[in-house]
Design an enzyme around this catalytic site. Sequence first.
Site, PDB file in Angstrom:
ATOM      1  N   CYS A   1     -13.126  26.338 -28.624  1.00 24.74           N
ATOM      2  CA  CYS A   1     -14.076  26.991 -29.522  1.00 24.74           C
ATOM      3  C   CYS A   1     -14.525  25.979 -30.557  1.00 24.74           C
ATOM      4  O   CYS A   1     -13.719  25.519 -31.374  1.00 24.74           O
ATOM      5  CB  CYS A   1     -13.437  28.206 -30.195  1.00 24.74           C
ATOM      6  SG  CYS A   1     -14.510  29.008 -31.411  1.00 24.74           S
TER       7      CYS A   1
ATOM      8  N   ASN B   1     -15.119  24.745 -21.817  1.00 22.83           N
ATOM      9  CA  ASN B   1     -15.285  26.106 -21.311  1.00 22.83           C
ATOM     10  C   ASN B   1     -16.698  26.213 -20.724  1.00 22.83           C
ATOM     11  O   ASN B   1     -17.592  25.451 -21.074  1.00 22.83           O
ATOM     12  CB  ASN B   1     -15.045  27.150 -22.407  1.00 22.83           C
ATOM     13  CG  ASN B   1     -15.870  26.918 -23.639  1.00 22.83           C
ATOM     14  OD1 ASN B   1     -16.583  25.933 -23.758  1.00 22.83           O
ATOM     15  ND2 ASN B   1     -15.784  27.816 -24.593  1.00 22.83           N
TER      16      ASN B   1
ATOM     17  N   HIS C   1     -20.529  27.217 -19.547  1.00 19.43           N
ATOM     18  CA  HIS C   1     -21.743  27.754 -20.158  1.00 19.43           C
ATOM     19  C   HIS C   1     -22.904  27.709 -19.170  1.00 19.43           C
ATOM     20  O   HIS C   1     -23.054  26.744 -18.418  1.00 19.43           O
ATOM     21  CB  HIS C   1     -22.141  26.941 -21.397  1.00 19.43           C
ATOM     22  CG  HIS C   1     -21.145  27.016 -22.500  1.00 19.43           C
ATOM     23  ND1 HIS C   1     -21.189  27.974 -23.484  1.00 19.43           N
ATOM     24  CD2 HIS C   1     -20.059  26.253 -22.761  1.00 19.43           C
ATOM     25  CE1 HIS C   1     -20.166  27.793 -24.311  1.00 19.43           C
ATOM     26  NE2 HIS C   1     -19.469  26.755 -23.891  1.00 19.43           N
TER      27      HIS C   1
ATOM     28  N   ASN D   1     -20.020  31.898 -20.396  1.00 19.55           N
ATOM     29  CA  ASN D   1     -20.708  32.099 -21.665  1.00 19.55           C
ATOM     30  C   ASN D   1     -22.179  31.787 -21.413  1.00 19.55           C
ATOM     31  O   ASN D   1     -22.492  30.786 -20.755  1.00 19.55           O
ATOM     32  CB  ASN D   1     -20.165  31.157 -22.739  1.00 19.55           C
ATOM     33  CG  ASN D   1     -18.674  31.296 -22.932  1.00 19.55           C
ATOM     34  OD1 ASN D   1     -18.192  32.277 -23.479  1.00 19.55           O
ATOM     35  ND2 ASN D   1     -17.913  30.316 -22.458  1.00 19.55           N
TER      36      ASN D   1
ATOM     37  N   GLU E   1     -20.799  35.685 -25.325  1.00 24.09           N
ATOM     38  CA  GLU E   1     -19.549  35.007 -25.010  1.00 24.09           C
ATOM     39  C   GLU E   1     -18.670  35.885 -24.132  1.00 24.09           C
ATOM     40  O   GLU E   1     -18.495  37.077 -24.402  1.00 24.09           O
ATOM     41  CB  GLU E   1     -18.804  34.638 -26.300  1.00 24.09           C
ATOM     42  CG  GLU E   1     -19.545  33.623 -27.164  1.00 24.09           C
ATOM     43  CD  GLU E   1     -18.643  32.965 -28.182  1.00 24.09           C
ATOM     44  OE1 GLU E   1     -17.576  32.441 -27.776  1.00 24.09           O
ATOM     45  OE2 GLU E   1     -18.979  32.974 -29.373  1.00 24.09           O
TER      46      GLU E   1
ATOM     47  N   CYS F   1     -21.837  29.945 -31.555  1.00 22.45           N
ATOM     48  CA  CYS F   1     -20.884  29.402 -30.583  1.00 22.45           C
ATOM     49  C   CYS F   1     -21.035  27.892 -30.595  1.00 22.45           C
ATOM     50  O   CYS F   1     -22.087  27.378 -30.211  1.00 22.45           O
ATOM     51  CB  CYS F   1     -21.148  29.970 -29.187  1.00 22.45           C
ATOM     52  SG  CYS F   1     -20.061  29.284 -27.904  1.00 22.45           S
ATOM     53  N   GLY F   2     -20.002  27.191 -31.044  1.00 21.17           N
ATOM     54  CA  GLY F   2     -20.092  25.741 -31.174  1.00 21.17           C
ATOM     55  C   GLY F   2     -20.183  25.035 -29.840  1.00 21.17           C
ATOM     56  O   GLY F   2     -21.027  24.146 -29.645  1.00 21.17           O
TER      57      GLY F   2
ATOM     58  N   GLY G   1     -21.198  26.387 -27.167  1.00 20.67           N
ATOM     59  CA  GLY G   1     -22.483  26.809 -26.614  1.00 20.67           C
ATOM     60  C   GLY G   1     -23.644  26.024 -27.181  1.00 20.67           C
ATOM     61  O   GLY G   1     -24.603  25.708 -26.463  1.00 20.67           O
TER      62      GLY G   1
END
Length: 283
Positions: free
Chosen positions: A73, A166, A168, A199, A217, A226-227, A229
């Site tokens: 995150c 993560n 995206h 995401n 998310e 969302c960083g 993102g």
Amino acid sequence: MKFTKMHGCGNDYIYVDGEKEKILPEQKPEIVRRLSDRHFGIGGDGVIFINPSDVADFEMEMYNLDGSRAEMCGNGIRCVAKFVYDKKLTDKTSVSICSFGKVKYLDLFIRDGKVSTVKVNMGSPILKAAEIPVAVDGIASDSEVVGEKIEVDGREYKMTCVSMGNPHAVVFVDEVSSLPLEKIGPGFENHAYFPKRINTEFVKVIDRDNVEMRVWERGTGETLACGTGACATAVACILNGLTNEKVTVKLLGGSLEIRWDRKENLVYMTGPAATVFEGEIEI
């Protein structure tokens, strides 16, 4: 249990000193769901435990509000840096934080004795389909997913997929403010193309230096920011030739400065971190 409520551009989490507050791993998902509830708990996009680490200065153990574990995150890790400095767990203004086995390096900017802004070396973007992961018929596992068609609820979109630790999917649209994310977000999150869910960023390009973004998310729903993102968005913009290598990503909760250094193949994110309040709750 003592806690601190913090946010980065409105992406708010409950932060817990994991060294002082001993909670069994099997208890955490249920506790996270209860604490994250905005009506019956503290309220937040999830819970982040700050633990000791053998490979970095600290570990970030992050959970979405549905109790699922998340790998990374961007807004959360900036707040972890603020937490450890402001609470005098470290006096360093450059720290390393491990999240899900991956170490990130952060530079802290101090104002009146406390952290106000943090720059994070987010590492290299992951672009190979199998590593994101994305499974689209006809796309090789080691290929990039750029401008690929996806159908959600009977409508066709084009997505560019990036992992920043993560997964995206970045979708470019003409307008973001009127999008019914609560209707279309789940269709992306749970689409068959994404074996670990996804995401999704919906992005309007303003000019070559500025974009607008809203995000859905996985495990949480729409958040104000969302960083990771924002980083994925900047990478997707550059891959599609839409912006320069340094981009201001305007989110519902504020703005983040993202730069993809193509020579080093590293993404840097700079943005604020804020403490809202502290408290104690029975668990």
